[in-house]
Scaffold this active site. Structure first.
Site, PDB file in Angstrom:
ATOM      1  N   LYS A  99      40.967  50.086  40.316  1.00 20.56           N
ATOM      2  CA  LYS A  99      41.239  49.219  39.169  1.00 20.56           C
ATOM      3  C   LYS A  99      40.101  49.329  38.147  1.00 20.56           C
ATOM      4  O   LYS A  99      38.939  49.425  38.533  1.00 20.56           O
ATOM      5  CB  LYS A  99      41.324  47.780  39.710  1.00 20.56           C
ATOM      6  CG  LYS A  99      41.967  46.789  38.796  1.00 20.56           C
ATOM      7  CD  LYS A  99      42.049  45.429  39.477  1.00 20.56           C
ATOM      8  CE  LYS A  99      40.677  44.812  39.660  1.00 20.56           C
ATOM      9  NZ  LYS A  99      40.694  43.413  40.088  1.00 20.56           N
ATOM     10  N   LYS A 130      35.142  40.685  47.244  1.00 17.94           N
ATOM     11  CA  LYS A 130      33.847  40.356  46.641  1.00 17.94           C
ATOM     12  C   LYS A 130      32.802  40.030  47.702  1.00 17.94           C
ATOM     13  O   LYS A 130      31.626  40.297  47.522  1.00 17.94           O
ATOM     14  CB  LYS A 130      33.984  39.170  45.674  1.00 17.94           C
ATOM     15  CG  LYS A 130      34.630  39.554  44.349  1.00 17.94           C
ATOM     16  CD  LYS A 130      34.336  38.501  43.299  1.00 17.94           C
ATOM     17  CE  LYS A 130      34.939  38.875  41.950  1.00 17.94           C
ATOM     18  NZ  LYS A 130      34.791  37.815  40.962  1.00 17.94           N
ATOM     19  N   LYS A 162      34.875  45.289  35.541  1.00 20.73           N
ATOM     20  CA  LYS A 162      33.567  45.060  34.926  1.00 20.73           C
ATOM     21  C   LYS A 162      32.442  45.536  35.826  1.00 20.73           C
ATOM     22  O   LYS A 162      31.345  45.807  35.369  1.00 20.73           O
ATOM     23  CB  LYS A 162      33.372  43.550  34.676  1.00 20.73           C
ATOM     24  CG  LYS A 162      34.258  42.978  33.591  1.00 20.73           C
ATOM     25  CD  LYS A 162      34.173  41.455  33.535  1.00 20.73           C
ATOM     26  CE  LYS A 162      35.138  40.893  32.510  1.00 20.73           C
ATOM     27  NZ  LYS A 162      35.399  39.464  32.647  1.00 20.73           N
TER      28      LYS A 162
END
Ligand code: AMP
Ligand code: TRP
Length: 343
Positions: A206, A114, A209
């Site tokens: 993966k 992230k 969102k």
């Protein structure tokens, strides 16, 4: 000492809930309600570790609560609540920030992913995220945590924090009359055919969102038509499905679609290959689309029904927070004594 078995899990209200969240986590929460005490949480304090527009956060919090209810979480059996309404989560997380080491945090792959190259410029909360997650779990002395595969490392860290707390404060834990294993060493529950659902556009990524492509994921509010279209357009390959699991190796898209079918039908991947082995995607995709629509579309209707009048959802959250607070306050009071905070 043995702890009463208790389940805790959380999902972030940071966007639309997708099929990965549903199959890897939420759907698995439902049967646990019949065998365990369960707490299920909307982790809004985790969501704000990256920027959330306030009105979006309010909306996604209600949507996620509606999704929990539509998926079959029963607020009479389980405690369903919102993290920020139980202030002890923040309080225990601070204590854990002082137990955990910075090196434990910078090692986390989710942090590295992230933060990317920007690690000096992300929020401090993003770095301390796993400490808050450990607080979520240990505030309730939860023994079992159902999650998808991507949370494994965070749960190992939760175990490390519990053990370090138990060691650092061993004398005080004993002198306050508590058992020496004050916090339990929590077991992750990562199982089933869909612990890691992949993008429908790329079997090596993966489902998430944050993927810019809408086509990469099915979201729980998609209508029947959209669900069917996304599955029919999903990336696949030209070979027929194999008859044995080994034949899925090196075929990530095929493996993913078979895993999704298995999870949605409550079967194993081998069962799916027993039924579809030898057939091509021309036959398999329509069957999968039909199954997905049958399983998912009624939930979307139910979510919309809850959201049409959010007073019911808000009442569920308030009641859940009240019940969670009773347990949280007891643990936090004990922790204060163990640490030496004057009451
Ligand atoms: P999050 O949306 O990050 O709060 O994740 C909520 C839950 O969904 C966690 O238990 C995750 O491990 C799980 N999860 C997220 N993405 C996936 C995925 N692609 N496949 C399986 N489980 C997932
Ligand atoms: N970190 C989890 C995720 O992104 C969400 C989460 C927060 C969680 N607290 C938790 C999951 C406690 C299980 C238990 O998926």
């Amino acid at each position: 000492m043995s702890f009463t078995p208790r389940v805790f899990s959380g999902i972030q209200p940071s966007g639309d809930l997708h099929l990965g969240n549903y199959l890897g986590a939420m759907r698995r929460f439902v049967p646990l309600q019949d065998s365990h005490d369960c707490l299920y949480c909307v982790v809004d304090m985790h969501a704000i570790t990256v920027w959330q527009t306030p009105e979006d956060l309010r909306r996604t919090t209600l949507e996620l609560t509606a999704s929990y209810l539509a998926a079959g979480i029963d607020p009479k059996k389980s405690i369903l609540f919102n993290q920020s309404q139980v202030h002890q989560h923040a309080e225990l997380a601070w204590v854990f920030n002082c137990v955990a080491r910075i090196g434990w945090m910078t090692r986390m792959t989710q942090f590295k992913d992230k933060a990317g190259k920007n690690s000096e410029n992300v929020s401090l909360g993003l770095l301390a995220y796993p400490s808050l997650m450990a607080a979520d779990i240990l505030l309730y002395k939860a023994t079992h945590v159902p999650v998808g595969d991507d949370q494994k490392q965070h749960l190992e860290l939760t175990r490390d924090i519990a053990q370090k707390f138990n060691n650092d404060f061993a004398d005080s834990i004993a002198s306050n009359g508590f058992d020496k294993e004050y916090f339990p060493v929590t077991e992750p529950l990562i199982a089933g055919p869909a612990t890691r659902v992949m993008s429908l556009r790329d079997g090596s990524k993966k489902m998430s969102k944050s993927d810019p492509s809408d086509q990469s994921r099915i979201v729980l509010t998609d209508d029947a038509d959209t669900i069917a279209k996304k599955i029919k357009k999903a990336k696949s390959d030209a070979e027929p499905l194999p008859t044995e699991l080994d034949g899925l190796k090196g075929r990530p898209e095929a493996d993913n679609l078979v895993g999704i079918y298995a999870a949605l039908s409550g079967k194993s991947k081998q069962d799916v290959l027993d039924a579809f082995g030898g057939q091509g995607f021309g036959a398999f995709k329509p069957a999968l689309a039909e199954l997905a629509v049958t399983e998912l579309a009624p939930m979307a209707d139910e979510i919309r029904r809850y959201l049409a009048d959010p007073t019911e959802i808000e009442a569920v959250l308030r009641d859940g927070a009240e019940r969670a607070s009773v347990i949280a306050a007891e643990t936090m009071g004990q922790v204060r004594d163990i640490i030496g905070f004057v009451r």
